[in-house]
Scaffold this motif. Structure first.
Motif, short mmCIF file in Angstrom:
data_model
loop_
_atom_site.label_atom_id
_atom_site.label_comp_id
_atom_site.label_asym_id
_atom_site.label_seq_id
_atom_site.Cartn_x
_atom_site.Cartn_y
_atom_site.Cartn_z
N SER A 12 56.02 20.61 43.53
CA SER A 12 57.41 20.47 43.08
C SER A 12 57.91 19.11 43.57
CB SER A 12 58.25 21.62 43.62
OG SER A 12 59.61 21.41 43.37
N VAL A 13 58.53 19.06 44.75
CA VAL A 13 59.02 17.79 45.28
C VAL A 13 58.10 17.30 46.40
CG1 VAL A 13 60.95 16.63 46.41
CG2 VAL A 13 61.40 18.36 44.68
N ALA A 14 57.95 18.12 47.46
CA ALA A 14 57.17 17.69 48.62
C ALA A 14 55.70 17.47 48.26
CB ALA A 14 57.29 18.74 49.74
N GLU A 33 48.82 24.57 42.49
CA GLU A 33 50.18 24.98 42.11
C GLU A 33 50.10 26.30 41.35
OE1 GLU A 33 53.60 24.25 42.28
OE2 GLU A 33 53.78 25.91 40.85
N ARG A 34 50.92 27.24 41.79
CA ARG A 34 50.93 28.57 41.19
C ARG A 34 51.31 28.56 39.71
NH1 ARG A 34 55.03 32.41 44.18
NH2 ARG A 34 56.39 30.85 43.26
N GLN A 43 67.29 22.82 38.47
CA GLN A 43 68.63 22.38 38.83
C GLN A 43 68.61 20.90 39.20
OE1 GLN A 43 66.89 24.33 41.12
NE2 GLN A 43 67.17 26.18 39.91
N ASP A 46 69.40 16.07 44.78
CA ASP A 46 69.88 14.71 45.01
C ASP A 46 69.24 14.06 46.22
OD1 ASP A 46 71.16 16.28 46.94
OD2 ASP A 46 72.92 14.99 46.96
N ARG A 101 65.29 18.59 39.17
CA ARG A 101 64.12 18.79 40.03
C ARG A 101 62.82 18.54 39.26
NH1 ARG A 101 63.25 24.14 43.57
NH2 ARG A 101 64.43 24.96 41.85
N SER A 123 46.42 29.79 43.32
CA SER A 123 47.14 29.93 44.59
C SER A 123 46.15 30.21 45.72
CB SER A 123 48.11 31.11 44.43
OG SER A 123 48.78 31.35 45.62
N ASP A 153 54.93 24.67 49.64
CA ASP A 153 55.14 25.73 48.65
C ASP A 153 56.44 26.50 48.87
OD1 ASP A 153 53.90 26.61 50.95
OD2 ASP A 153 52.31 27.73 49.95
N TYR A 178 72.08 33.72 45.45
CA TYR A 178 72.52 32.85 44.36
C TYR A 178 71.69 33.19 43.12
CZ TYR A 178 68.31 29.99 44.46
OH TYR A 178 67.01 29.56 44.36
N LYS A 214 73.82 21.71 37.92
CA LYS A 214 72.91 22.64 38.61
C LYS A 214 72.26 23.58 37.59
CE LYS A 214 73.82 21.19 42.77
NZ LYS A 214 72.96 20.08 43.17
N ASP A 288 60.67 22.51 51.99
CA ASP A 288 61.40 23.77 52.21
C ASP A 288 60.57 24.79 53.00
OD1 ASP A 288 63.67 22.92 50.95
OD2 ASP A 288 63.67 24.44 49.37
N LEU A 295 70.48 25.65 49.01
CA LEU A 295 71.74 25.04 48.58
C LEU A 295 72.45 24.28 49.70
CD1 LEU A 295 73.38 27.71 46.24
CD2 LEU A 295 72.48 25.49 45.59
N GLY A 299 67.71 19.50 51.15
CA GLY A 299 66.28 19.85 51.09
C GLY A 299 65.41 18.81 50.43
N THR A 300 65.90 18.18 49.38
CA THR A 300 65.08 17.23 48.66
C THR A 300 64.79 16.00 49.51
OG1 THR A 300 66.20 17.97 46.69
CG2 THR A 300 64.91 15.98 46.49
C1 LIG Z 1 70.31 25.97 42.70
C2 LIG Z 1 69.74 24.96 43.64
C3 LIG Z 1 70.39 23.73 43.79
C4 LIG Z 1 69.90 22.80 44.68
N1 LIG Z 1 70.58 21.63 44.83
C5 LIG Z 1 70.13 20.72 45.72
C6 LIG Z 1 70.83 19.48 45.91
O1 LIG Z 1 71.85 19.21 45.29
N2 LIG Z 1 70.33 18.61 46.82
C7 LIG Z 1 69.18 18.86 47.52
O2 LIG Z 1 68.76 18.01 48.30
N3 LIG Z 1 68.51 20.00 47.37
C8 LIG Z 1 68.96 20.94 46.49
N4 LIG Z 1 68.28 22.11 46.35
C9 LIG Z 1 67.09 22.34 47.19
C10 LIG Z 1 65.84 21.68 46.61
O3 LIG Z 1 65.57 22.25 45.35
C11 LIG Z 1 64.67 21.92 47.58
O4 LIG Z 1 65.03 21.53 48.87
C12 LIG Z 1 63.44 21.10 47.16
O5 LIG Z 1 63.08 21.46 45.85
C13 LIG Z 1 62.30 21.41 48.12
O6 LIG Z 1 61.10 20.96 47.57
P1 LIG Z 1 59.71 21.64 47.99
O7 LIG Z 1 58.69 20.89 47.20
O8 LIG Z 1 59.59 21.71 49.47
O9 LIG Z 1 59.81 23.17 47.53
P2 LIG Z 1 60.10 23.80 46.10
O10 LIG Z 1 60.86 22.88 45.23
O11 LIG Z 1 60.61 25.16 46.33
O12 LIG Z 1 58.64 23.92 45.44
C14 LIG Z 1 57.64 24.78 45.88
C15 LIG Z 1 56.48 24.70 44.88
O13 LIG Z 1 55.42 25.51 45.38
C16 LIG Z 1 54.93 26.35 44.34
N5 LIG Z 1 54.38 27.54 44.98
C17 LIG Z 1 55.06 28.55 45.56
N6 LIG Z 1 54.20 29.46 46.05
C18 LIG Z 1 52.96 29.00 45.78
C19 LIG Z 1 51.66 29.48 46.04
N7 LIG Z 1 51.47 30.65 46.66
N8 LIG Z 1 50.60 28.75 45.63
C20 LIG Z 1 50.77 27.57 44.96
N9 LIG Z 1 51.99 27.08 44.68
C21 LIG Z 1 53.07 27.77 45.10
C22 LIG Z 1 56.16 26.62 43.47
O14 LIG Z 1 55.79 27.02 42.17
C23 LIG Z 1 56.84 25.26 43.50
O15 LIG Z 1 56.33 24.40 42.51
C24 LIG Z 1 68.73 23.07 45.45
C25 LIG Z 1 68.06 24.28 45.27
C26 LIG Z 1 68.57 25.22 44.39
C27 LIG Z 1 67.81 26.51 44.24
#
Ligand SMILES: Cc1cc2nc3c(=O)[nH]c(=O)nc-3n(C[C@H](O)[C@H](O)[C@H](O)COP(=O)(O)OP(=O)(O)OC[C@H]3O[C@@H](n4cnc5c(N)ncnc54)[C@H](O)[C@@H]3O)c2cc1C
Length: 394
Positions: A12-14, A33-34, A43, A46, A101, A123, A153, A178, A214, A288, A295, A299-300
């Protein structure tokens, strides 16, 4: 280099950010990736402050991220008769640059997709650490050994569960849920909010927002941990409808549209608490999964800076995770502190009528810019090393 092969769980992002940096430093990267593909849309999220923009610059994506930005949206809170009560500014909600995102994922992914191996629709099922690596078993692909495994993840991380322990030990329910439904949308009809302004209606412990970046609908409601079927979307929509049945204003119209909207997602608002220990043996967490706060608005940026720091420390230590991981823990424990301090549910949907009046007053008061200033300072509260130059200097 002691560690050469790295498995990342989550794209996703990280995940794609970390894949980019590790590949650039000479590691061989596999990402599992799942989902069946990168998830488009999502959504708006930022980036805040110069530190996060510096990382985007160093990744070579800053321009593309700005090119795809959504434009920020104010949320105007209305009473039942449509009278404006307060405004939550797009500047607060959307930081320096706001973008979907799915677009962030696509931009990061494109930076190194041809050099990293992506396994979609799969996964990790089990992780076993041995003296010289981690054996990963997958749902579909054959088992393989990697030097390091990194969980990107999300809040409900599988890697964290497998390597650290059950979710209940690390994830705290913040007392709210939410739900989002429909793609972000603005001004699609005469009764819709215009681009640049979303509308919100409140009751104690409830906030419903229509329009904006969002999602076309966003609901936040106070509730203890609920027992519901995560695969039954219709039942979850009914749950939201029950929770918001008496809110009034534009909400009955939103609820009438809800059954027809795609991309519905309901989850608890939770905070991940790792006490600054994001690594265990050869396994680490970024984003995350390590310091999520639903929210919380940070997090991003944390995910992108965390990926940059972990990859940079690994490269500087020539792949020696025994040296790099403690540095990563120390740096991110401090920077991620802000994720432990906020509860967006309590701020956006206070549980009492008095609390709601306080929220509306606060948004128009001089204290609100001070809170924004605090958030800005926190997003720059890191002594960011210039890893690309340091590693190149060797
Ligand atoms: C409604 C909403 C609004 C938001 N607004 C903001 C904002 O304005 N500003 C901000 O900074 N942050 C915001 N966030 C938070 C932001 O979306 C997260 O902090 C950010 O996406 C974290 O990225 P990540 O890659 O760590 O995790 P995630 O984006 O949660 O991605 C996790 C990834 O892992 C995959 N995955 C999960 N389980 C498995 C598995 N078992 N095996 C393989 N893959 C798996 C998922 O499919 C996904 O692709 C918001 C979140 C939500 C829900």
């Amino acid at each position: 280099m002691s560690a050469k092969t790295v498995l990342i769980s989550g794209a996703s992002v990280a995940g794609p950010a970390l894949a980019y940096w590790l590949d650039r430093y000479g590691f061989q990267v596999t990402v599992v990736e799942r989902g069946p593909a990168l998830r488009p849309g999502g959504q708006a999220i930022d980036f805040k402050g110069r530190t996060q923009l510096t990382v985007l610059e160093r990744m070579g994506v800053r321009e593309e991220i700005f090119r795809r930005q959504t434009g920020r949206t104010d949320i105007q809170f209305l009473d039942r008769s449509g009278r404006p009560l307060a405004v939550l500014t797009g500047e607060f909600l959307g930081g320096e640059v706001e973008i979907l995102r799915g677009d962030v994922a696509a931009v990061f992914y494109q930076q190194a997709a041809d050099r990293c191996r992506y396994l979609f629709g799969d996964s990790v099922r089990a992780l076993t650490e041995t003296a010289d690596g981690v054996r990963a078993e997958f749902e579909n692909a054959p088992a393989r050994a990697f030097d390091l495994v990194i969980g990107c993840d999300g809040v409900h991380s599988a890697v964290r569960r497998l390597a650290f322990g059950p979710e209940r030990d690390y994830v705290r329910h913040l007392g709210y849920y939410y739900a989002v439904a429909g793609a972000p949308g603005w001004g699609m009809g005469a009764d819709q909010p215009q681009r640049g302004v979303a509308h919100g209606w409140s009751a104690p412990g409830r906030l419903a927002v229509k329009g904006g970046s969002k999602a076309s609908q966003l609901y936040i409601f106070a509730a203890p941990e609920l027992d519901y079927d995560r695969r039954d979307g219709a039942a979850q929509r009914r749950l939201v409808t029950e929770q918001f049945a008496s809110v009034g204003g534009g909400v009955p119209g939103m609820l009438a549209e809800l059954p027809g909207l795609d991309d519905f997602y309901l989850d608890s608002m939770s905070q991940v608490r790792m006490k600054g220990q994001y690594t265990n043996g050869r396994i680490a967490l970024v984003g995350d999964s390590a310091y999520g706060n639903t929210l919380g608005g940070v997090g991003t940026g944390l995910a992108v800076v965390g990926a940059y720091v972990l990859a940079g420390e690994l490269a500087l230590a020539d792949g020696d995770y025994g040296v790099a991981y403690p540095r990563y823990n120390e740096i991110m424990c401090r920077y991620a502190k802000i994720a432990g301090q906020s509860n967006a549910g309590r701020f956006l949907a206070p549980r009492t009528a008095l609390g709601l009046r306080g929220r509306n007053w606060f948004l128009g008061s001089r204290a609100f810019p001070l809170m924004m200033k605090y958030a800005d300072n926190a997003s720059n509260d890191i002594d960011l090393r210039d890893y690309p130059s340091l590693v190149a200097a060797g």
